[in-house]
Motif scaffolding. Sequence first.
Motif, PDB file in Angstrom:
ATOM      1  N   SER A 250      30.695  15.923  63.644  1.00 19.72           N
ATOM      2  CA  SER A 250      29.278  15.981  63.991  1.00 19.72           C
ATOM      3  C   SER A 250      29.143  16.319  65.469  1.00 19.72           C
ATOM      4  O   SER A 250      30.121  16.344  66.211  1.00 19.72           O
ATOM      5  CB  SER A 250      28.600  14.646  63.690  1.00 19.72           C
ATOM      6  OG  SER A 250      29.172  13.620  64.481  1.00 19.72           O
ATOM      7  N   GLY A 251      27.929  16.559  65.891  1.00 15.40           N
ATOM      8  CA  GLY A 251      27.687  16.832  67.301  1.00 15.40           C
ATOM      9  C   GLY A 251      27.664  18.315  67.595  1.00 15.40           C
ATOM     10  O   GLY A 251      27.326  19.143  66.742  1.00 15.40           O
ATOM     11  N   HIS A 252      28.064  18.645  68.834  1.00 14.48           N
ATOM     12  CA  HIS A 252      27.831  19.981  69.384  1.00 14.48           C
ATOM     13  C   HIS A 252      28.828  21.045  68.942  1.00 14.48           C
ATOM     14  O   HIS A 252      29.442  21.717  69.770  1.00 14.48           O
ATOM     15  CB  HIS A 252      27.824  19.892  70.914  1.00 14.48           C
ATOM     16  CG  HIS A 252      26.650  19.115  71.448  1.00 14.48           C
ATOM     17  ND1 HIS A 252      26.734  18.296  72.551  1.00 14.48           N
ATOM     18  CD2 HIS A 252      25.377  19.033  71.018  1.00 14.48           C
ATOM     19  CE1 HIS A 252      25.550  17.740  72.784  1.00 14.48           C
ATOM     20  NE2 HIS A 252      24.712  18.174  71.869  1.00 14.48           N
ATOM     21  N   PRO A 256      28.761  21.653  61.931  1.00 15.19           N
ATOM     22  CA  PRO A 256      29.077  20.263  61.599  1.00 15.19           C
ATOM     23  C   PRO A 256      29.331  20.155  60.092  1.00 15.19           C
ATOM     24  O   PRO A 256      28.744  20.917  59.316  1.00 15.19           O
ATOM     25  CB  PRO A 256      27.803  19.497  61.978  1.00 15.19           C
ATOM     26  CG  PRO A 256      27.019  20.411  62.857  1.00 15.19           C
ATOM     27  CD  PRO A 256      27.398  21.808  62.450  1.00 15.19           C
ATOM     28  N   GLY A 257      30.189  19.221  59.703  1.00 17.49           N
ATOM     29  CA  GLY A 257      30.442  19.061  58.267  1.00 17.49           C
ATOM     30  C   GLY A 257      31.754  18.346  58.029  1.00 17.49           C
ATOM     31  O   GLY A 257      32.363  17.825  58.967  1.00 17.49           O
TER      32      GLY A 257
ATOM     33  N   PRO B  98      25.334  10.645  66.638  1.00 18.94           N
ATOM     34  CA  PRO B  98      25.745  11.918  66.007  1.00 18.94           C
ATOM     35  C   PRO B  98      24.548  12.759  65.581  1.00 18.94           C
ATOM     36  O   PRO B  98      24.566  13.986  65.734  1.00 18.94           O
ATOM     37  CB  PRO B  98      26.567  11.459  64.798  1.00 18.94           C
ATOM     38  CG  PRO B  98      27.020  10.085  65.150  1.00 18.94           C
ATOM     39  CD  PRO B  98      25.918   9.475  65.966  1.00 18.94           C
ATOM     40  N   LEU B 101      22.591  14.338  68.668  1.00 12.97           N
ATOM     41  CA  LEU B 101      23.219  15.517  69.263  1.00 12.97           C
ATOM     42  C   LEU B 101      22.770  16.803  68.555  1.00 12.97           C
ATOM     43  O   LEU B 101      22.845  17.892  69.110  1.00 12.97           O
ATOM     44  CB  LEU B 101      24.748  15.402  69.218  1.00 12.97           C
ATOM     45  CG  LEU B 101      25.363  14.242  70.024  1.00 12.97           C
ATOM     46  CD1 LEU B 101      26.855  14.123  69.741  1.00 12.97           C
ATOM     47  CD2 LEU B 101      25.112  14.400  71.524  1.00 12.97           C
ATOM     48  N   SER B 102      22.324  16.657  67.303  1.00 14.00           N
ATOM     49  CA  SER B 102      21.820  17.831  66.575  1.00 14.00           C
ATOM     50  C   SER B 102      20.322  17.753  66.361  1.00 14.00           C
ATOM     51  O   SER B 102      19.780  18.327  65.415  1.00 14.00           O
ATOM     52  CB  SER B 102      22.550  17.975  65.234  1.00 14.00           C
ATOM     53  OG  SER B 102      23.884  18.378  65.456  1.00 14.00           O
TER      54      SER B 102
END
Lengths: 444, 169
Positions: A250-252, A256-257, B98, B101-102
């Motif tokens: 996750s995150g930048h 993500p996945g 988490p 951040l998105s």
Amino acid sequence: MSSPDTPQSILLAGLDGDNTWGIEHYMKRGGYSALRKVLESGMTPEQIIAEVKKSELRGRGGAGFPTGLKWSFMPRNFPMDKYVVCNSDEGEPGTFKDRDILRFNPHLVIEGMAIAGFAMGCSRGYNYIHGEVWSLYERFEQALAEARAAGFIGRNILGKGFDFELFAHHGWGAYICGEETALLESIEGKKGQPRFKPPFPASHGLYGKPTTINNTETFASIPWIIDHGGEAFQALGKPNNGGTKIFSVSGHVNRPGVYEIPLGTPFPALLEMCGGMRGGRKLKAVIPGGSSAPVLPGDIMMDCTMDYDSIAKAGSMLGSGAVIVMDESTCMVKSLERLSYFYHEESCGQCTPCREGTGWLYRMVHRIEHGEGRPDDLDTLDNVASNIAGRTICALGDAAAFPVKSFIKHFRPEFEYHVEHKRCLVPVEVQREGSRIYVEHAAC
Amino acid sequence: MNDTVSKETMSFALNEASRAAIDREVAKYPEGQAISAVMAGLRIAQEQNGWLSPEAIEAVADYLAIPAMAAMEVATFYNMYDVKPVGRWKIVVCTNLPCALSGGEQAAEYVQEKLGIGFNETTPDGRFTLKEGECMGVCGDAPAIIVNNTRLCSWMSREKIDALLDELK
């Protein structure tokens, strides 16, 4: 959504999104062959446990304890009820892998649990499913009905005299129930407050009976181990770190996945699978194993391989394999503030150091983030964190302390800047752009 | 409790469908362990009533033959039980790191702006209650929203938030 498998997948291999979770497709993929092998070839419980030990499968929920060893703690020749329990209460921030196993391949968990039940002499099991993923609870109940109708759970399975009943139990919003003894309390219809250990669940577990609790992904790994042998599973990973592992990223990153890869895969390779850093920005920090794991600076992380031992050596934990990626637009104080709030909110209130200490941690990080920090706050934070860790019944206290200690250890100048200048080192508009609503990768 | 809720609306009895659903849950547990079904029982009562009034909690306890306080302890420990009245639609947005951040946090800001309420508030027309969520275990789907505990909405862009709120009458 398409299935999240990679060329190296074994747990998530050959799936077609939401279309192939049912028993018919599972059996076409070779499903229930391991349970059949166990019962029809006359494998003994000892042989199964030996195979699991050889696989070097380590608990996928976070602690990384060797599964075969855990199973061997269950008393043999115990005449009364024993239980096998699956922990699908996935709520460690950053972790969303069990969700995809349950969503796309629930029978794999059922088969793994039935084999575990046979190996440990348990005739009853429960799968505790996170309340927030309600549709997966319903799907698991449907999968159980299919398995029961096909004779893979219930009485006299495959006519071999093995009885195993399995049921789903849902959580309803309590992170602490991911702690195994809190989870047992919750199944018993109580508040999810962890039990003092010892006695361990293997001697005094659900309803006071011997119980083994494993993570969803751990059980999901069992059929492959039985089908292909423990050594083959071990060989997929690296020594002491057998098999593939599903990482939740996750995150930048651009994509993500979940990514199932062999343990020991270099972190840069995983990052590349995720499409690299979002917007081409620079990697700043990674929490490699869920929010409870110490944060690592990006440059340290780039030298790590994704396995229990490499991440431990770098000073963190592989945990549940939840990789939270933060780029240079991230304010570390704000990030820590959010995590500290989480632990404060989720502390069950049983132990004073955690109940009171998590509030202290949150309030102090909050005031630093909001320009009201004092010069001695960083040392006080470290001190409070040290006085929580190791002084509570369960690991939530440690989990609240580790982020605080590690964020300050690795990013102290950023915290000091906040205290001194009463604002973020990273300009707020840069932060907002970096963490804007990002759905471009999704099949919306 | 909210003073505006009259005594009359707070009286509660489990209906037949709820009782049958609880019976199915009780059957999962060993003889004498009906208390294990209290979590499901409270969830079922909440679905029937819209929220868990003290009377609803007591009705579940009575049905399972457990002390009312045992059910109350569970109802107040787990955060998806609503022990105070909520709007017709309970919107929970995850803002944990988490998700943030998105865009989880910015999605929550947008919902607040649209509804004109903050977290833990209900719109004056009783249509929406907004809550800040802790980890739902779906971080890859950020921004993530759960409606009325059971409906997960993934990758919630501003457009999708608009469409969702329009749909929920």
